[in-house]
Design a protein around this motif. Structure first.
Motif, PDB file in Angstrom:
ATOM      1  N   VAL A   1      -2.159  12.231  11.766  1.00  0.00           N
ATOM      2  CA  VAL A   1      -3.247  11.401  12.291  1.00  0.00           C
ATOM      3  C   VAL A   1      -3.510  10.211  11.372  1.00  0.00           C
ATOM      4  CG1 VAL A   1      -5.687  11.337  12.930  1.00  0.00           C
ATOM      5  CG2 VAL A   1      -4.297  13.352  13.499  1.00  0.00           C
ATOM      6  N   ALA A   2      -3.595  10.454  10.062  1.00  0.00           N
ATOM      7  CA  ALA A   2      -3.887   9.360   9.132  1.00  0.00           C
ATOM      8  C   ALA A   2      -2.852   8.236   9.197  1.00  0.00           C
ATOM      9  CB  ALA A   2      -4.017   9.893   7.709  1.00  0.00           C
ATOM     10  N   PRO A   3      -1.538   8.528   9.221  1.00  0.00           N
ATOM     11  CA  PRO A   3      -0.569   7.428   9.345  1.00  0.00           C
ATOM     12  C   PRO A   3      -0.747   6.610  10.622  1.00  0.00           C
ATOM     13  CG  PRO A   3       0.534   9.391   8.568  1.00  0.00           C
ATOM     14  CD  PRO A   3      -0.857   9.807   8.944  1.00  0.00           C
ATOM     15  N   ALA A   4      -1.091   7.272  11.717  1.00  0.00           N
ATOM     16  CA  ALA A   4      -1.306   6.535  12.972  1.00  0.00           C
ATOM     17  C   ALA A   4      -2.505   5.603  12.846  1.00  0.00           C
ATOM     18  CB  ALA A   4      -1.515   7.515  14.129  1.00  0.00           C
ATOM     19  N   LEU A   5      -3.599   6.124  12.316  1.00  0.00           N
ATOM     20  CA  LEU A   5      -4.800   5.301  12.179  1.00  0.00           C
ATOM     21  C   LEU A   5      -4.579   4.171  11.180  1.00  0.00           C
ATOM     22  CD1 LEU A   5      -7.575   8.068  12.155  1.00  0.00           C
ATOM     23  CD2 LEU A   5      -6.760   6.697  14.084  1.00  0.00           C
TER      24      LEU A   5
ATOM     25  N   LEU B   1       0.852  -1.188   0.000  1.00  0.00           N
ATOM     26  CA  LEU B   1       0.000   0.000   0.000  1.00  0.00           C
ATOM     27  C   LEU B   1       0.887   1.237   0.000  1.00  0.00           C
ATOM     28  CD1 LEU B   1      -2.654   1.613   0.428  1.00  0.00           C
ATOM     29  CD2 LEU B   1      -2.414   1.137   2.884  1.00  0.00           C
ATOM     30  N   VAL B   2       0.665   2.122  -0.947  1.00  0.00           N
ATOM     31  CA  VAL B   2       1.407   3.387  -1.020  1.00  0.00           C
ATOM     32  C   VAL B   2       0.397   4.523  -1.037  1.00  0.00           C
ATOM     33  CG1 VAL B   2       3.093   4.774  -2.264  1.00  0.00           C
ATOM     34  CG2 VAL B   2       3.229   2.269  -2.368  1.00  0.00           C
ATOM     35  N   THR B   3       0.383   5.345   0.005  1.00  0.00           N
ATOM     36  CA  THR B   3      -0.527   6.482   0.030  1.00  0.00           C
ATOM     37  C   THR B   3       0.128   7.690  -0.637  1.00  0.00           C
ATOM     38  OG1 THR B   3       0.190   7.395   2.179  1.00  0.00           O
ATOM     39  CG2 THR B   3      -1.462   5.614   2.214  1.00  0.00           C
ATOM     40  N   GLY B   4      -0.717   8.561  -1.187  1.00  0.00           N
ATOM     41  CA  GLY B   4      -0.188   9.750  -1.843  1.00  0.00           C
ATOM     42  C   GLY B   4       0.684   9.427  -3.031  1.00  0.00           C
ATOM     43  N   ALA B   5       0.195   8.540  -3.898  1.00  0.00           N
ATOM     44  CA  ALA B   5       1.030   8.005  -4.982  1.00  0.00           C
ATOM     45  C   ALA B   5       0.796   8.692  -6.325  1.00  0.00           C
ATOM     46  CB  ALA B   5       0.785   6.503  -5.132  1.00  0.00           C
ATOM     47  N   SER B   6       0.120   9.813  -6.335  1.00  0.00           N
ATOM     48  CA  SER B   6      -0.222  10.429  -7.612  1.00  0.00           C
ATOM     49  C   SER B   6       0.985  10.996  -8.334  1.00  0.00           C
ATOM     50  CB  SER B   6      -1.273  11.528  -7.415  1.00  0.00           C
ATOM     51  OG  SER B   6      -0.758  12.557  -6.574  1.00  0.00           O
TER      52      SER B   6
ATOM     53  N   CYS C   1       3.238  -1.234   4.112  1.00  0.00           N
ATOM     54  CA  CYS C   1       2.474   0.013   4.074  1.00  0.00           C
ATOM     55  C   CYS C   1       3.453   1.180   4.048  1.00  0.00           C
ATOM     56  CB  CYS C   1       1.546   0.124   5.278  1.00  0.00           C
ATOM     57  SG  CYS C   1       0.656   1.699   5.380  1.00  0.00           S
ATOM     58  N   ILE C   2       3.334   2.014   3.027  1.00  0.00           N
ATOM     59  CA  ILE C   2       4.156   3.213   2.913  1.00  0.00           C
ATOM     60  C   ILE C   2       3.259   4.422   3.161  1.00  0.00           C
ATOM     61  CG2 ILE C   2       5.794   4.504   1.514  1.00  0.00           C
ATOM     62  CD1 ILE C   2       6.632   1.587   2.040  1.00  0.00           C
ATOM     63  N   ASN C   3       3.414   5.037   4.317  1.00  0.00           N
ATOM     64  CA  ASN C   3       2.641   6.228   4.660  1.00  0.00           C
ATOM     65  C   ASN C   3       3.346   7.450   4.077  1.00  0.00           C
ATOM     66  OD1 ASN C   3       0.371   5.324   6.285  1.00  0.00           O
ATOM     67  ND2 ASN C   3       1.889   4.662   7.792  1.00  0.00           N
TER      68      ASN C   3
ATOM     69  N   ARG D   1       6.055  -4.742   7.094  1.00  0.00           N
ATOM     70  CA  ARG D   1       6.916  -3.565   7.141  1.00  0.00           C
ATOM     71  C   ARG D   1       6.069  -2.311   6.938  1.00  0.00           C
ATOM     72  NH1 ARG D   1       9.355  -7.384   8.303  1.00  0.00           N
ATOM     73  NH2 ARG D   1      11.421  -8.126   7.630  1.00  0.00           N
ATOM     74  N   ILE D   2       6.317  -1.317   7.772  1.00  0.00           N
ATOM     75  CA  ILE D   2       5.673  -0.017   7.638  1.00  0.00           C
ATOM     76  C   ILE D   2       6.770   1.035   7.544  1.00  0.00           C
ATOM     77  CG2 ILE D   2       4.187   1.704   8.755  1.00  0.00           C
ATOM     78  CD1 ILE D   2       2.774  -0.711  10.148  1.00  0.00           C
ATOM     79  N   VAL D   3       6.705   1.861   6.507  1.00  0.00           N
ATOM     80  CA  VAL D   3       7.686   2.930   6.334  1.00  0.00           C
ATOM     81  C   VAL D   3       6.940   4.255   6.246  1.00  0.00           C
ATOM     82  CG1 VAL D   3       9.595   3.849   4.972  1.00  0.00           C
ATOM     83  CG2 VAL D   3       9.228   1.363   5.095  1.00  0.00           C
ATOM     84  N   ASN D   4       7.245   5.148   7.167  1.00  0.00           N
ATOM     85  CA  ASN D   4       6.641   6.474   7.184  1.00  0.00           C
ATOM     86  C   ASN D   4       7.574   7.468   6.492  1.00  0.00           C
ATOM     87  OD1 ASN D   4       4.403   5.628   8.735  1.00  0.00           O
ATOM     88  ND2 ASN D   4       5.608   5.796  10.620  1.00  0.00           N
ATOM     89  N   ILE D   5       7.022   8.253   5.591  1.00  0.00           N
ATOM     90  CA  ILE D   5       7.830   9.255   4.903  1.00  0.00           C
ATOM     91  C   ILE D   5       7.710  10.567   5.683  1.00  0.00           C
ATOM     92  CG2 ILE D   5       8.342  10.415   2.746  1.00  0.00           C
ATOM     93  CD1 ILE D   5       8.679   7.326   2.724  1.00  0.00           C
TER      94      ILE D   5
END
Length: 248
Positions: free
Chosen positions: A115-119, A11-16, A86-88, A135-139
């Protein structure tokens, strides 16, 4: 290095665009099934092209500043059978002096960046545990470690994300879910150009030890490593990819 994410759901959020696009494309190239999010109703052009070519890319609209994103996103994850990585990455910024910050802007930046990455971490972690780990990677950003004038909202959110990374890592380490953060420096993206302008980017590059801004391709390998099986014992850490900026 040849990364192999075959049979992994990422899952990659903000991938546009920008870093998120680079990360999502790299995971596709490495054999992953990728679920990408953005705020637009329809997939962006690069996504539509990849999907039309039959690549295992799935898209879902997710506005992390608005309520109700959790149910639709979780339903999409469950249709793919779960999630391994998950890539936040989703994030927004607005430059404003602390004396001029609009409360609504501040809240929105915190909602999206913190907040969204935590949830989302809390939602995907049980699914990862069920699959034996993940694996979770926060940007985050170098502005979560240092800052500069006008970045009160952004720095607050990105510094908080680093604390969140450490806390989540401690919660999830016994279950084989590793949580880390990447803190990019000045990266040549549309967002950077919009915030700094061409002259601002040139000025920033002149102050960096490496005398250039990072390209998206400089950031992606750090994310892939932390998300990969090659990372078996690193958790709760932040990796700054900044061309030496913080060393000074």
């Amino acid at each position: 290095m040849n990364w192999d994410f075959s049979n992994k759901v990422v899952l990659v959020t903000g991938a546009s665009r920008g870093i998120g696009q680079g990360i999502a494309e790299a995971f596709l190239h490495a054999g992953a099934v990728v679920l990408a999010t953005a705020t637009s109703e329809a997939p962006t052009a690069w996504m539509a092209d990849r999907m039309a070519a039959g690549e295992p890319l799935h898209y879902i609209q997710a506005d992390f500043s608005a309520p109700g994103w959790q149910d639709a996103l979780m339903a999409a994850i469950e249709r793919l059978g779960g999630v391994d990585v998950c890539i936040n990455n989703a994030g927004i910024n607005k430059v404003a002096d602390v004396r001029e910050v609009d409360p609504d802007d501040y809240r929105r930046i915190l909602e999206v960046n913190l907040v969204a990455p935590a949830l989302l971490t809390g939602l995907v972690a049980p699914l990862m545990i069920r699959r034996g780990g993940g694996r979770i990677v926060n940007i985050s950003s170098i502005f979560g470690i240092g800052s500069r004038a006008g970045r009160i909202s952004y720095s607050s959110s990105k510094a908080g994300l680093l604390g969140q990374t450490r806390a989540a890592a401690l919660d999830l380490a016994p279950h084989g879910v590793l949580v880390n953060a990447v803190a990019p420096g000045f990266v040549r993206t549309e967002l950077t150009e919009r915030v700094l302008g061409e002259q601002g980017m040139a000025d920033a590059a002149s102050r960096l030890p490496m005398r250039r801004l990072a390209e998206v391709a400089d950031i992606v390998p750090a994310v892939l490593f932390l998300a990969s099986a090659q990372n078996s014992y690193i958790t709760g850490q932040v990796l700054a990819v900044d061309g030496g900026y913080l060393a000074e």
